[in-house]
Every structure is written in structure tokens, then in C-alpha cells.
Scaffold this motif. Sequence first.
Motif, PDB file in Angstrom:
ATOM      1  N   UNK A 151     -66.491  50.772 105.991  1.00 57.61           N
ATOM      2  CA  UNK A 151     -65.464  50.630 105.042  1.00 57.61           C
ATOM      3  C   UNK A 151     -64.168  50.529 105.909  1.00 57.61           C
ATOM      4  N   UNK A 152     -64.025  50.625 106.952  1.00 57.95           N
ATOM      5  CA  UNK A 152     -62.790  50.416 107.724  1.00 57.95           C
ATOM      6  C   UNK A 152     -62.790  49.262 108.875  1.00 57.95           C
ATOM      7  N   UNK A 153     -63.802  48.477 108.783  1.00 61.67           N
ATOM      8  CA  UNK A 153     -64.342  47.494 109.712  1.00 61.67           C
ATOM      9  C   UNK A 153     -63.022  46.492 109.828  1.00 61.67           C
ATOM     10  N   UNK A 154     -62.715  45.756 108.381  1.00 60.39           N
ATOM     11  CA  UNK A 154     -61.845  44.610 108.270  1.00 60.39           C
ATOM     12  C   UNK A 154     -60.277  45.448 108.730  1.00 60.39           C
ATOM     13  N   UNK A 155     -59.853  46.414 108.206  1.00 58.05           N
ATOM     14  CA  UNK A 155     -58.721  46.987 108.398  1.00 58.05           C
ATOM     15  C   UNK A 155     -58.285  47.060 109.860  1.00 58.05           C
ATOM     16  N   UNK A 156     -59.594  47.850 110.305  1.00 63.67           N
ATOM     17  CA  UNK A 156     -59.292  47.886 112.192  1.00 63.67           C
ATOM     18  C   UNK A 156     -59.075  46.539 112.691  1.00 63.67           C
ATOM     19  N   UNK A 157     -59.982  45.562 112.547  1.00 60.97           N
ATOM     20  CA  UNK A 157     -59.985  44.198 113.222  1.00 60.97           C
ATOM     21  C   UNK A 157     -58.306  43.656 112.799  1.00 60.97           C
ATOM     22  N   UNK A 158     -57.951  43.630 111.551  1.00 60.35           N
ATOM     23  CA  UNK A 158     -56.808  43.310 111.083  1.00 60.35           C
ATOM     24  C   UNK A 158     -55.384  44.042 111.864  1.00 60.35           C
ATOM     25  N   UNK A 159     -55.821  45.118 112.188  1.00 62.27           N
ATOM     26  CA  UNK A 159     -54.803  45.901 112.930  1.00 62.27           C
ATOM     27  C   UNK A 159     -54.647  45.484 114.254  1.00 62.27           C
ATOM     28  N   UNK A 160     -55.855  45.634 114.993  1.00 60.10           N
ATOM     29  CA  UNK A 160     -56.128  45.104 116.324  1.00 60.10           C
ATOM     30  C   UNK A 160     -55.394  43.681 116.322  1.00 60.10           C
ATOM     31  N   UNK A 161     -55.769  42.391 115.417  1.00 57.31           N
ATOM     32  CA  UNK A 161     -55.186  41.384 115.480  1.00 57.31           C
ATOM     33  C   UNK A 161     -53.753  41.045 115.349  1.00 57.31           C
ATOM     34  N   UNK A 162     -53.215  41.856 114.505  1.00 55.04           N
ATOM     35  CA  UNK A 162     -51.827  41.948 114.125  1.00 55.04           C
ATOM     36  C   UNK A 162     -51.095  42.320 115.706  1.00 55.04           C
ATOM     37  N   UNK A 163     -51.610  43.461 116.306  1.00 57.82           N
ATOM     38  CA  UNK A 163     -51.063  44.036 117.345  1.00 57.82           C
ATOM     39  C   UNK A 163     -50.957  42.979 118.648  1.00 57.82           C
ATOM     40  N   UNK A 164     -52.168  42.272 118.510  1.00 59.33           N
ATOM     41  CA  UNK A 164     -52.097  40.946 119.454  1.00 59.33           C
ATOM     42  C   UNK A 164     -51.230  39.970 119.146  1.00 59.33           C
TER      43      UNK A 164
END
Length: 264
Positions: free
Chosen positions: A189-202
Motif C-alpha cells: 500500500x505504501x510502494x508508490x508513495x515511497x517511490x514518489x517521495x524518493x524520486x522527488x528528493x532526487x
Amino acid sequence: MSSLLRSALAGGVLRLTLADAATRNSLSEAMMGALRAALAEAAGDRSVRVIVLAAEGPAFSSGHNLKEITAHRADPDKGAAYFATLFDSCAALMLGIVNHPKPVIAEVAGLASAAGCQLVASCDLAIAAEGARFCTPGVNIGLFCSTPMVALSRNVASKHAMEMLLTGDVYGAEDAQRFGLVNRVVPAADLTATVNELAAKIASKSMVTLRTGKQAFYRQRDLPLAEAYAYTARVMTENLLMRDAEEGIAAFIGKRDPQWSDEP
């Protein structure tokens, strides 16, 4: 954009979603062509800062399309020319990810098998859902996963890579993290949000800096130690002379946010 691949851009993050659930997102000729075209277009698009590879359905990717492969056994050369072209195309796709100027993140929610596992290993980062699974099962059908082995062996310790290759067993996300194939494992349930957060940071970093660092990372990795230090010393010297390094250091000293130019 091919119907096999969905594309969405938001906040500098390009999400490419494999959408061929009927073949479990196999890396067919058409799928690999669509991915290569999308990656090539993104390389020159200044609005794209980070790329995410995701997938629809229960499989991230099942690897090469075995029905396509089998169909070419009826060719006069029993498929030899087609097989060579297929694996050349796959190698070009994987190299296109490694050599891409933008960071590429795999978002893995399902099974990544054979060349699908190779695709994950070729990405710069990988985040997996708790239910994700990984395997290189070619040995089970008499076809050793020799090309997936290239990416796998460069990301996973030799003993773990050989275990995956020799047994063909399916490994869970936690094993994949322990092996070094994925960065972290999160609830589905947290996968896409986690990836989006990481991608936004980069994506908030200087693009010229990321491009410089990504290229240097892969080049130095295969050099002898002394040559690696000599090479990266040259890279850091060139990096320091770039506008964004000057701006970033000035911003740090001045206790303000940097304003990136994304230019050398």
C-alpha cells in the motif's frame, strides 16, 4: 507512446508503466522497443529529471516472451538470427538504462523473472513491495539466464547470484534486499508513495551533478583501485568547475536554497 507502455510526467518524475498484463509484461520485441524509445526521448527532455519504471498486474515482468521465441524455431536457421537480434536489443535496453543521464528507479510490486529481474538489476535504484518476488529460472527450462546474469552479478554478491542462477528458485522481497538487488522493501500500500517521495528528493538535485555522478559511478566500478581514484579525481575537478557546484557551495555557506542551472 505504445499501448504496451503508459507514460505520465509530474514534478519532473516520468513514470513509465509496463501495461501488457496479458503476457505478464514480457519483454517482447514491441515492449523493449517501446521502452527504448521512451528512454531515448526522456534523455533529451529537460522536464524529465527522474524516471520510474513500474508495471500493471501481478508481474513486474516475466522476462522474454517465450511464445515469440518458440515461433522462430520454424525459421530456416532455427531462429539463430532472431535470437541474436533479440538479445542484442535486450542488451541495448539495459545499457540504455545504465548509461541514461537521468536516474532510473524500479518500482516492483509483483514477480520479476529472468530478463524482468535483469531489468530491475539494471536500474539505479529499486524499491519492492513486501509481496514482490524475484527469480532467474532459465535453468529450469534448459536455458541458463546468461544475459540476466550480467546485471545480476554486478548488483548481487557472487554467492547469492550463483544461487539464484543455479537453482532457478523464486526469492521474496526480503531476500532480494538482503542480496542487494533492491534498496528497500515496503508494504504494498505504501510502494508508490515511497517511490514518489524518493524520486522527488532526487529530482530536487542538480541534474548536471546527477548525470556526472551516475556516469562516474558505473565507469569507476570496473577500474582497478588506483585508476578509479585517478579517474574520479578528474571528474571531481571538472565537477567543481561547473556552475551548479559553485552555486551549491555558495548556497550552503550562505545558508540558503541553491538555484540550479542544470548546466555544466
